[in-house]
Every structure is written in C-alpha cells, then in structure tokens.
Motif scaffolding. Sequence first.
Motif, PDB file in Angstrom:
ATOM      1  N   ARG A 176      23.954 -24.219  36.907  1.00  0.00           N
ATOM      2  CA  ARG A 176      22.886 -23.437  37.511  1.00  0.00           C
ATOM      3  C   ARG A 176      22.009 -22.820  36.430  1.00  0.00           C
ATOM      4  O   ARG A 176      22.493 -22.419  35.368  1.00  0.00           O
ATOM      5  N   VAL A 177      20.706 -22.756  36.699  1.00  0.00           N
ATOM      6  CA  VAL A 177      19.757 -22.192  35.749  1.00  0.00           C
ATOM      7  C   VAL A 177      19.055 -21.016  36.395  1.00  0.00           C
ATOM      8  O   VAL A 177      18.788 -21.010  37.608  1.00  0.00           O
ATOM      9  N   SER A 178      18.797 -19.975  35.609  1.00  0.00           N
ATOM     10  CA  SER A 178      18.036 -18.818  36.071  1.00  0.00           C
ATOM     11  C   SER A 178      17.083 -18.420  34.952  1.00  0.00           C
ATOM     12  O   SER A 178      16.947 -19.136  33.955  1.00  0.00           O
ATOM     13  N   ASN A 179      16.417 -17.298  35.120  1.00  0.00           N
ATOM     14  CA  ASN A 179      15.440 -16.857  34.134  1.00  0.00           C
ATOM     15  C   ASN A 179      16.064 -16.712  32.747  1.00  0.00           C
ATOM     16  O   ASN A 179      16.817 -15.776  32.482  1.00  0.00           O
ATOM     17  N   ASN A 180      15.781 -17.698  31.868  1.00  0.00           N
ATOM     18  CA  ASN A 180      16.249 -17.688  30.470  1.00  0.00           C
ATOM     19  C   ASN A 180      17.774 -17.739  30.342  1.00  0.00           C
ATOM     20  O   ASN A 180      18.324 -17.372  29.314  1.00  0.00           O
ATOM     21  N   HIS A 181      18.465 -18.210  31.410  1.00  0.00           N
ATOM     22  CA  HIS A 181      19.925 -18.285  31.393  1.00  0.00           C
ATOM     23  C   HIS A 181      20.377 -19.655  31.907  1.00  0.00           C
ATOM     24  O   HIS A 181      19.700 -20.288  32.716  1.00  0.00           O
ATOM     25  N   LEU A 182      21.574 -20.059  31.439  1.00  0.00           N
ATOM     26  CA  LEU A 182      22.245 -21.244  31.966  1.00  0.00           C
ATOM     27  C   LEU A 182      23.671 -20.849  32.318  1.00  0.00           C
ATOM     28  O   LEU A 182      24.369 -20.227  31.508  1.00  0.00           O
ATOM     29  N   HIS A 183      24.104 -21.223  33.539  1.00  0.00           N
ATOM     30  CA  HIS A 183      25.431 -20.822  34.020  1.00  0.00           C
ATOM     31  C   HIS A 183      26.230 -22.066  34.398  1.00  0.00           C
ATOM     32  O   HIS A 183      25.716 -22.956  35.086  1.00  0.00           O
ATOM     33  N   PHE A 184      27.493 -22.094  33.972  1.00  0.00           N
ATOM     34  CA  PHE A 184      28.427 -23.127  34.402  1.00  0.00           C
ATOM     35  C   PHE A 184      29.494 -22.444  35.245  1.00  0.00           C
ATOM     36  O   PHE A 184      30.210 -21.553  34.772  1.00  0.00           O
ATOM     37  N   ILE A 185      29.587 -22.862  36.508  1.00  0.00           N
ATOM     38  CA  ILE A 185      30.435 -22.174  37.484  1.00  0.00           C
ATOM     39  C   ILE A 185      31.575 -23.099  37.899  1.00  0.00           C
ATOM     40  O   ILE A 185      31.353 -24.282  38.207  1.00  0.00           O
ATOM     41  N   THR A 186      32.798 -22.563  37.905  1.00  0.00           N
ATOM     42  CA  THR A 186      33.964 -23.341  38.324  1.00  0.00           C
ATOM     43  C   THR A 186      34.817 -22.513  39.281  1.00  0.00           C
ATOM     44  O   THR A 186      34.726 -21.277  39.324  1.00  0.00           O
ATOM     45  N   MET A 187      35.650 -23.220  40.021  1.00  0.00           N
ATOM     46  CA  MET A 187      36.608 -22.583  40.944  1.00  0.00           C
ATOM     47  C   MET A 187      37.993 -22.749  40.330  1.00  0.00           C
ATOM     48  O   MET A 187      38.563 -23.848  40.355  1.00  0.00           O
ATOM     49  N   PRO A 188      38.574 -21.696  39.732  1.00  0.00           N
ATOM     50  CA  PRO A 188      39.898 -21.821  39.099  1.00  0.00           C
ATOM     51  C   PRO A 188      40.956 -22.263  40.089  1.00  0.00           C
ATOM     52  O   PRO A 188      40.943 -21.859  41.259  1.00  0.00           O
ATOM     53  N   THR A 189      41.872 -23.092  39.632  1.00  0.00           N
ATOM     54  CA  THR A 189      42.933 -23.608  40.496  1.00  0.00           C
ATOM     55  C   THR A 189      43.882 -22.487  40.932  1.00  0.00           C
ATOM     56  O   THR A 189      44.373 -21.717  40.106  1.00  0.00           O
ATOM     57  N   GLY A 190      44.106 -22.395  42.250  1.00  0.00           N
ATOM     58  CA  GLY A 190      45.070 -21.443  42.795  1.00  0.00           C
ATOM     59  C   GLY A 190      44.628 -19.996  42.765  1.00  0.00           C
ATOM     60  O   GLY A 190      45.436 -19.090  42.952  1.00  0.00           O
ATOM     61  N   LYS A 191      43.326 -19.742  42.514  1.00  0.00           N
ATOM     62  CA  LYS A 191      42.851 -18.369  42.457  1.00  0.00           C
ATOM     63  C   LYS A 191      41.617 -18.217  43.330  1.00  0.00           C
ATOM     64  O   LYS A 191      40.872 -19.157  43.555  1.00  0.00           O
ATOM     65  N   ARG A 192      41.402 -17.012  43.789  1.00  0.00           N
ATOM     66  CA  ARG A 192      40.213 -16.728  44.556  1.00  0.00           C
ATOM     67  C   ARG A 192      39.046 -16.389  43.619  1.00  0.00           C
ATOM     68  O   ARG A 192      39.245 -15.966  42.489  1.00  0.00           O
ATOM     69  N   GLY A 193      37.853 -16.544  44.164  1.00  0.00           N
ATOM     70  CA  GLY A 193      36.687 -16.229  43.350  1.00  0.00           C
ATOM     71  C   GLY A 193      36.312 -17.373  42.429  1.00  0.00           C
ATOM     72  O   GLY A 193      36.932 -18.439  42.437  1.00  0.00           O
ATOM     73  N   ARG A 194      35.294 -17.143  41.639  1.00  0.00           N
ATOM     74  CA  ARG A 194      34.776 -18.174  40.740  1.00  0.00           C
ATOM     75  C   ARG A 194      34.770 -17.698  39.308  1.00  0.00           C
ATOM     76  O   ARG A 194      34.777 -16.494  39.035  1.00  0.00           O
ATOM     77  N   SER A 195      34.753 -18.650  38.422  1.00  0.00           N
ATOM     78  CA  SER A 195      34.624 -18.370  36.992  1.00  0.00           C
ATOM     79  C   SER A 195      33.227 -18.798  36.557  1.00  0.00           C
ATOM     80  O   SER A 195      32.806 -19.924  36.830  1.00  0.00           O
ATOM     81  N   ARG A 196      32.502 -17.885  35.912  1.00  0.00           N
ATOM     82  CA  ARG A 196      31.145 -18.202  35.493  1.00  0.00           C
ATOM     83  C   ARG A 196      31.000 -18.021  33.995  1.00  0.00           C
ATOM     84  O   ARG A 196      31.364 -16.989  33.430  1.00  0.00           O
ATOM     85  N   LEU A 197      30.453 -19.070  33.362  1.00  0.00           N
ATOM     86  CA  LEU A 197      30.198 -19.063  31.929  1.00  0.00           C
ATOM     87  C   LEU A 197      28.690 -19.054  31.746  1.00  0.00           C
ATOM     88  O   LEU A 197      28.004 -19.939  32.260  1.00  0.00           O
ATOM     89  N   SER A 198      28.147 -18.077  31.033  1.00  0.00           N
ATOM     90  CA  SER A 198      26.692 -17.902  30.961  1.00  0.00           C
ATOM     91  C   SER A 198      26.200 -17.952  29.521  1.00  0.00           C
ATOM     92  O   SER A 198      26.765 -17.295  28.632  1.00  0.00           O
ATOM     93  N   TYR A 199      25.144 -18.735  29.325  1.00  0.00           N
ATOM     94  CA  TYR A 199      24.424 -18.776  28.044  1.00  0.00           C
ATOM     95  C   TYR A 199      23.103 -18.049  28.245  1.00  0.00           C
ATOM     96  O   TYR A 199      22.319 -18.399  29.140  1.00  0.00           O
ATOM     97  N   LYS A 200      22.841 -17.053  27.405  1.00  0.00           N
ATOM     98  CA  LYS A 200      21.667 -16.217  27.570  1.00  0.00           C
ATOM     99  C   LYS A 200      20.620 -16.521  26.500  1.00  0.00           C
ATOM    100  O   LYS A 200      20.934 -16.980  25.402  1.00  0.00           O
ATOM    101  N   ASP A 201      19.368 -16.236  26.868  1.00  0.00           N
ATOM    102  CA  ASP A 201      18.236 -16.337  25.932  1.00  0.00           C
ATOM    103  C   ASP A 201      18.150 -17.705  25.262  1.00  0.00           C
ATOM    104  O   ASP A 201      18.015 -17.811  24.039  1.00  0.00           O
ATOM    105  N   ILE A 202      18.216 -18.763  26.074  1.00  0.00           N
ATOM    106  CA  ILE A 202      18.147 -20.115  25.511  1.00  0.00           C
ATOM    107  C   ILE A 202      16.798 -20.781  25.775  1.00  0.00           C
ATOM    108  O   ILE A 202      16.538 -21.865  25.257  1.00  0.00           O
ATOM    109  N   GLY A 203      15.949 -20.155  26.580  1.00  0.00           N
ATOM    110  CA  GLY A 203      14.583 -20.644  26.738  1.00  0.00           C
ATOM    111  C   GLY A 203      14.444 -21.985  27.418  1.00  0.00           C
ATOM    112  O   GLY A 203      13.607 -22.800  27.018  1.00  0.00           O
ATOM    113  N   LEU A 204      15.250 -22.240  28.440  1.00  0.00           N
ATOM    114  CA  LEU A 204      15.155 -23.512  29.152  1.00  0.00           C
ATOM    115  C   LEU A 204      13.927 -23.574  30.056  1.00  0.00           C
ATOM    116  O   LEU A 204      13.307 -24.625  30.203  1.00  0.00           O
TER     117      LEU A 204
END
Length: 627
Positions: free
Chosen positions: A122-150
């Motif tokens: 997923r992409v947002s204003n000047n950010h890139l996010h990689f989102i996953t659903m951890p096995t056996g857990k509720r909620g999501r895991s989000r990894l974000s790269y900031k200020d990359i100018g995409l």
Amino acid sequence: MLAHHCLIFTWVLVTSRVHNQSWRPCTDLLPLDLLDRALPLPRQAQHTQMQMVQSKGSRGLRLGGAMALSFHASQIFINCDYFPAEFSLVATVKIPKLQPKTNQYIFSLVEETSDSLLLGLRVSNNHLHFITMPTGKRGRSRLSYKDIGLDDNRWHTMVLAITGPYATLTLDCGLPLQLKQAQSFPTSLSTRGSRFYIGSRRRWRGRFSGLLRQLVLLPGSDATPQLCPTSYPSLAELSIPQVLTSTPLLPDHQGQVYAYEAETRVTVGNPPLCSRTEHGQLWFNAQSKGLLICDGLSWRDLLQNRERLDYVEDYQDLYTGSETFDIEIFSIRPEGLFMAAANRDSRPGSGIYKWSNGLFQLYQNISTHKAQAWKYFTVGNMIFLVVANSREVEPEVSIIFRWNKRQRRFIRYQTLKTHAARDWEAFIIHNQSFLVVANHRQESNHNIQSVIYRWNPNTKLFEVNQTLSTSGAYDWEFFTVGPYHFLAVANTFDGQTTTISSTIYVWVNGRFQTFQNIPTLGATDWETFQINGRFFLAVANSQKVSEHGPNVYSINSTVYELNMLTQSFIPFQDILTHSAVDWEFFSVGEEKFLVVANSHDGISYSQNSVVYSATSRLSKVFKLKTY
C-alpha cells in the motif's frame, strides 16, 4: 528437482524442462508476473475500463471501472497452498501526488470467504506500507517506509525483499533501506481460497490511481541483482507484460485491446535529445518542414518521403602513416564524432581522427604495433578503446585505452597478453561486461586459445573468464536472438589448409558452448543482421589454399539464415567475392544493403568494393547520396 536442459529453436532457443515433486512451502518458483496474469482477455477488456497510457516515453496501465483486476492464487501456486517465506516484490509505478490520509493498494492477497487481508502493498503520502496477517494472531503487521518520495508523478521501480525478520527496499537501484520486523514473515501463510487483487484491496475504496507497468513476485531470492545496475534504474525490468512493451510507432493490425492515450509534446527549434525518456515525443523541424517522432534512439521522419540510396561518391581522402587495416567510428558526448585508424607501422602509430567542419581531422596519435583493429566500448560511464596489436615480438600484448575527460585524450589503462591479435569484440550479458580477443597464431602454431575476459567491478580490470580453441582466428561476432546470446569466430587457417570450420557458440549456464560448426574457406569476418524478423549471418571467405595448384581467391562467400525448425543456420545465398575481408550491413530508409570489401583476385589488389579496402596509405571516406 531434476533439470534436463535442451537446445531448441522456437524463438526461445534455450530452455529447461523441470519435473517438480510435491513439496511445501513454495520457495523455489520462477518469477511470477502478477500483472500479466491479471490482465483480462481481449473480449473482457472493455468491462474493466482500463487504459494504456504512455508517459515520459514508457507505457503503464491505468485501472478503472467497477471490475477489479484479480485472479485466484491457485493459478500460480499450483504445487502447494503456501505463500513463500522468502521472496521479493518488484513494482514499476508512476504515482501522482497523494493527499494526506489517502491510502491506495498496489496489490493485495485476500481470503475470499472472510474478506480478510492476508498481505498487501500500500502507498500513501510519501510512505510505502507492507501489510501482513501474522499466523495464529489477531490484527495485522505493518511495515512502513517513510519519506521515500514515491508519489512525485515520476516513474519508479522498487524491489521489496523479505528474508526472515528483515525487509529491504531498493528504490531505483539506489541504496537499500533495511527494516527489521518484530517477527519473521509467516513460514506457512496459506493461500487456499484466496485471490490476488491488482491495484485494489477488493473494494472501491483504496483503488490505485497511478500507472502500473510492472508487478512481479520472485520467490526465494532478492531480485535486485537481476535488475541493477542498469542504464534506466527508474524503469528497471524483470518482467513486463507484452502489451506494454510493443512499440506504439507500429500499427496494430489486430486492433487495440485497451484504450490508449499518450502524453505528447511537440518541440520546435534545434534538435532536442532523443532517448528512452523522450520516446513517442514529436519534434517539428522548421528548417526542413518535417515532423519527426522519437523512437527511443533517434528521430524518425513522419511526413517526408523516405530516403533511398542513389549512389556512393568519394568524399574525403585521409593520408595515414602507413597501411590502415581497420577503422572504428564512435561518438563521445559532448565531444563529437571520432574515427580510430589501425595502422601497420609502429611509427607514428595509429591515429584518432575527429569530425570537424565537415571533415575528419587528426586528433591524437597512439603508439601501436602492427595494429589490426580497434574496438570502442563503455563500462558504466567509462569510455574505452582497445587495440589488437599483431606484431610478434616479446612482450606480445594489446592495450586498452581509457578516455580522460579532463585531458580529453585516450590514455593507457590495461595491458593484456595476446598472440598476433586480429580482432576484439565487446559485449554485455546480464549486466556483465566482456571482451574477447581473436588470437591468430603463436609463432608458427595457428591452433591456439583465444581468450574471453570479464570486467571485475572490484578491481576495475578485465580478468580471464574463459578460453576457446581457435584456428587462425580472425574475427569475433557477438549477437543476440531473443533472450539468448551467441559468439561466432571466423577461423582462417589451421597450419595446413583454409578449408576448416568456423564455430558458433551459445551462452549456457554462465559459459559459451559449441552450438554449430560451419565449413568456411579462410574466413575473415562474420556479420549478423535482421530483416523483417529473420536472422542472418554472413561469412567473408578469403581464399582456398590448394595443395595441387595455385590458391583460389575468387570464391563464394555465404549468407546463412537461422532456421527455427532445424535449430541451425542454413545456407541462404552464395555471393562471389574476391578474397573478402569484411561485410557490413546498413539501411537507408526502408532499403537494406550488404556490402563486401574485396581485396585480391589472385592477380591484382585493386578491386571494386563499396567499403574501404586497405591496399595503400590512402584511406577513403565515402558519402551516400540519397533521393
């Protein structure tokens, strides 16, 4: 996994047949083109409201309409139901400036029944996010790269590599950005009952508004070494759908599958730059009243009548220091056009000429020893000339010269041991630079090794990579058919006869292997060319040495054509030549020409040749007259 390699010709010349056994998880798959997989069939394209858009010289897809691009995960995970634990994602995008709090999905993997997001990019204003659903857990895991100018409305190619707890982002072949996750990517993420959605998260909200050119999943490895370095890092390619790579300059006789638009700008005045970035742009030449279009390399005329060859006229006489065996024409930006002449005598050596005021004028003398040929090539932003010295005195060496931008001269860079060298060929395979020398003989032995050198980016020197057995080697010719690479040697003499075979090699598993042996008569040159998608290879035969009677110089040279069915080059046409030393192929407008340099008919060295034939200190520059 057992791999059986075979050589076939159905446009793809080399492939492997792989027999897969059942195993889990999926960590050993080939690159998977997600975008190409999701593209609809022609009869379905109208419902997607998808557009092909040419922007900044490159094509991308703009998604739209109510129907989302998607496909079932089982179409690519055919041997198991698990997403690979280690992988990399490659995406080429052009994203307009996004408003704050705007989130758009480049792709997502969604479990259909529960509508649960398994993973997404997923992409947002000047950010890139990689989102996953951890096995056996509720909620999501989000990894974000900031200020990359995409989201700057420019093309960008990103590689996101996931290995254990580490996620590494490489943008436009730049410095990698590495983040560590709280936990490793799931090793058993089930894809059963899930679908890939391209440019969305299955919902209308979060649709991707930019242009998408490439989206590839490469399980088991980081794709960055396969893409970088490259001349166009923002458009680095691993796998592009064919519909986006075909040139828009050619008419599509079967009709367009998707609606098409292009950003077009007409430039007036002096000739602008024409490169891949300006591909498809227009230039109006006010002086000649011509409208031209950039094809990515040069400006092509759209309105004027196509040129046709009328005749060749004598244009300039060049008096060199001695007989000239070869010339090499090349350009150095912004210096201009140059010509390197390979001269026989060591004094004053060989000359480098520069085009000035409509003529070639002497620019630099370089010390050479019975020079036979020059080869111009580049490695990155470095410019080189290598000379083939053939004088058989110790030390027997050839020299690589490098262009010094400050001194604006070629200076000695590296010395390589050669044996009566006749030719150099430079080529690139998988972003690696190579040089191969044609070693003619060592003392009286013509059956010796010619050497392939590979550039070492660490030492910044060429090092021996492979040796090939040759017999009086005179010329090398490198060419590519589809994604496969070939190297042909012209063997002249084995110490007893000129009736010997010249060999075509093919690149397999990191080395050149024999592909085909072709009978030749004192071969001195190979020339490869294409006409309307057909591949040709012409050999220049110089002489037939006879044990009983005089040598024969007026013999046939042969043009061979690549036959896809027989998996070989077969004779196409014989042409009578007189001790031919060179072939050259060129085009004028839509007309194709093949010219030969004749040198001797057994009586006289004064022969009619369209191109230069070295028989004296006088060299000629010819001008093609067109109408």
